[in-house]
Structure formats: C-alpha cells, structure tokens
Design a protein around this motif. Structure first.
Motif, PDB file in Angstrom:
ATOM      1  N   ASN A   7       0.803  -1.221   0.000  1.00  0.00           N
ATOM      2  CA  ASN A   7       0.000   0.000   0.000  1.00  0.00           C
ATOM      3  C   ASN A   7       0.839   1.276   0.000  1.00  0.00           C
ATOM      4  OD1 ASN A   7      -2.803  -0.937   0.015  1.00  0.00           O
ATOM      5  ND2 ASN A   7      -2.151  -1.963   1.889  1.00  0.00           N
ATOM      6  N   ALA A   8       2.149   1.129  -0.066  1.00  0.00           N
ATOM      7  CA  ALA A   8       3.024   2.301  -0.109  1.00  0.00           C
ATOM      8  C   ALA A   8       2.933   2.958  -1.483  1.00  0.00           C
ATOM      9  CB  ALA A   8       4.465   1.882   0.178  1.00  0.00           C
ATOM     10  N   GLY A  14      10.425   8.084  -5.162  1.00  0.00           N
ATOM     11  CA  GLY A  14      11.052   8.452  -6.423  1.00  0.00           C
ATOM     12  C   GLY A  14      10.917   7.408  -7.510  1.00  0.00           C
ATOM     13  N   ILE A  15       9.963   6.515  -7.362  1.00  0.00           N
ATOM     14  CA  ILE A  15       9.753   5.454  -8.342  1.00  0.00           C
ATOM     15  C   ILE A  15       8.546   5.829  -9.195  1.00  0.00           C
ATOM     16  CG2 ILE A  15       9.230   3.009  -8.672  1.00  0.00           C
ATOM     17  CD1 ILE A  15      10.473   2.591  -5.833  1.00  0.00           C
ATOM     18  N   THR A  16       8.760   5.906 -10.493  1.00  0.00           N
ATOM     19  CA  THR A  16       7.655   6.252 -11.384  1.00  0.00           C
ATOM     20  C   THR A  16       6.905   4.988 -11.784  1.00  0.00           C
ATOM     21  OG1 THR A  16       9.111   6.138 -13.294  1.00  0.00           O
ATOM     22  CG2 THR A  16       8.803   8.296 -12.297  1.00  0.00           C
ATOM     23  N   ARG A  17       5.610   5.133 -11.879  1.00  0.00           N
ATOM     24  CA  ARG A  17       4.776   3.997 -12.286  1.00  0.00           C
ATOM     25  C   ARG A  17       4.756   3.915 -13.803  1.00  0.00           C
ATOM     26  NH1 ARG A  17      -0.222   2.998  -8.350  1.00  0.00           N
ATOM     27  NH2 ARG A  17       0.708   3.808  -6.463  1.00  0.00           N
ATOM     28  N   GLY A  18       5.382   2.886 -14.314  1.00  0.00           N
ATOM     29  CA  GLY A  18       5.380   2.677 -15.755  1.00  0.00           C
ATOM     30  C   GLY A  18       4.159   1.877 -16.177  1.00  0.00           C
ATOM     31  N   PRO A  19       3.941   1.777 -17.465  1.00  0.00           N
ATOM     32  CA  PRO A  19       2.761   1.048 -17.947  1.00  0.00           C
ATOM     33  C   PRO A  19       2.824  -0.454 -17.664  1.00  0.00           C
ATOM     34  CG  PRO A  19       4.160   1.693 -19.775  1.00  0.00           C
ATOM     35  CD  PRO A  19       4.731   2.334 -18.551  1.00  0.00           C
ATOM     36  N   THR A  24       1.158  -2.482  -7.204  1.00  0.00           N
ATOM     37  CA  THR A  24       0.643  -1.146  -6.902  1.00  0.00           C
ATOM     38  C   THR A  24       1.530  -0.421  -5.898  1.00  0.00           C
ATOM     39  OG1 THR A  24      -0.772  -2.021  -5.168  1.00  0.00           O
ATOM     40  CG2 THR A  24      -1.750  -1.770  -7.357  1.00  0.00           C
ATOM     41  N   GLY A  25       2.130  -1.139  -4.974  1.00  0.00           N
ATOM     42  CA  GLY A  25       2.989  -0.541  -3.948  1.00  0.00           C
ATOM     43  C   GLY A  25       4.447  -0.707  -4.304  1.00  0.00           C
ATOM     44  N   LEU A  26       5.227  -1.114  -3.313  1.00  0.00           N
ATOM     45  CA  LEU A  26       6.655  -1.330  -3.512  1.00  0.00           C
ATOM     46  C   LEU A  26       6.945  -2.808  -3.723  1.00  0.00           C
ATOM     47  CD1 LEU A  26       8.084   0.945  -0.684  1.00  0.00           C
ATOM     48  CD2 LEU A  26       8.055   1.439  -3.127  1.00  0.00           C
ATOM     49  N   ARG A  27       7.931  -3.092  -4.516  1.00  0.00           N
ATOM     50  CA  ARG A  27       8.410  -4.470  -4.666  1.00  0.00           C
ATOM     51  C   ARG A  27       9.317  -4.792  -3.481  1.00  0.00           C
ATOM     52  NH1 ARG A  27       9.465  -2.509 -10.276  1.00  0.00           N
ATOM     53  NH2 ARG A  27       7.853  -3.437 -11.565  1.00  0.00           N
ATOM     54  N   ARG A  28       9.463  -6.072  -3.193  1.00  0.00           N
ATOM     55  CA  ARG A  28      10.362  -6.473  -2.102  1.00  0.00           C
ATOM     56  C   ARG A  28      11.767  -5.945  -2.341  1.00  0.00           C
ATOM     57  NH1 ARG A  28       7.616 -11.939  -2.044  1.00  0.00           N
ATOM     58  NH2 ARG A  28       6.294 -11.821  -0.194  1.00  0.00           N
TER      59      ARG A  28
END
Length: 126
Positions: A7-8, A14-19, A24-28
C-alpha cells in the motif's frame, strides 16, 4: 509489513509507475534496497520464516522504509521478541566520527588512547 509494502506510494520513493508495473505498492527488492538488506533476507523477515532473526538495526531500517507508525514499529519488534531502539539508526554517531578512543570514552594520555593499546601500557602500570 506486506500490507504496508503493497500500500506504499512508489512516487514517495522516487519510483515512477510505468505502464508495465504490476505491483501497486513497492516491490520487495525496492524495500530491501532502501533498508540496505538483501532481497532474500527481507522476504524471510516479511514471511516470518523460521530462522529469520533480524537485528534491531535491520528492523528499525525496515520500519523506517515502510514508514511505520511508532505503534506499528513496537508491534513489529514485539513479534520477533525484541525491544525497539531508543533512538533511530541514522548513521555514524559523533563519537565514532571522532575516533575509536572517543567512542570508548578514553581520554588522551591514558593507557588506551587513540594511539592504540600498546602506547606505554607498561609505563602506566609501574
């Protein structure tokens, strides 16, 4: 931890959501990198695997990265049977930057000072 990770908001880090981003949150990997631990170690901690006994410093770093509240941080520490650190770990303390003798609380001229243990140890005994 998994709930907070998923849920972060990646943009806060500073991580952009690419297509093609499926999470949805952070990867491990992203949490582990920011906490300065291996991805495998973080996965073991998050999954509560047997044998995962993280240090208080690692737990504090993970709680900081996941932006846990003080209550959530205490809960995480309680889960592994540890007490939260009194103050957050944010780098090298001033005493350590001043040198090993200052960190040990040893004054200059004592048998053990910044010159090392061998600096006139016998002379100070006699």
């Amino acid at each position: 931890m998994k709930y907070k990770r998923l849920n972060a908001d990646p943009s806060v880090f500073g991580i952009t959501r690419g297509p093609h981003r499926r999470v949805t949150g952070l990867r491990r990997e992203e949490v582990a990198e920011r906490a300065h631990v291996s991805t495998d170690w973080y996965a073991r901690i998050e999954q509560g695997r047997l044998g995962a006994n993280p240090s208080p410093e690692v737990l504090a770093a993970l709680c900081r990265v996941l932006q846990l509240s003080p209550a959530e941080t205490r809960y995480v520490f309680n889960l592994v049977g540890q007490r939260p650190l009194e103050r957050p770990v944010s780098g090298v303390s001033a005493a350590l930057r001043a040198g090993p003798a200052a960190a040990a609380g040893v004054s200059h001229g004592s048998p053990v000072d910044d010159r090392g243990v061998e600096s006139d140890f016998c002379g100070s005994i006699w």
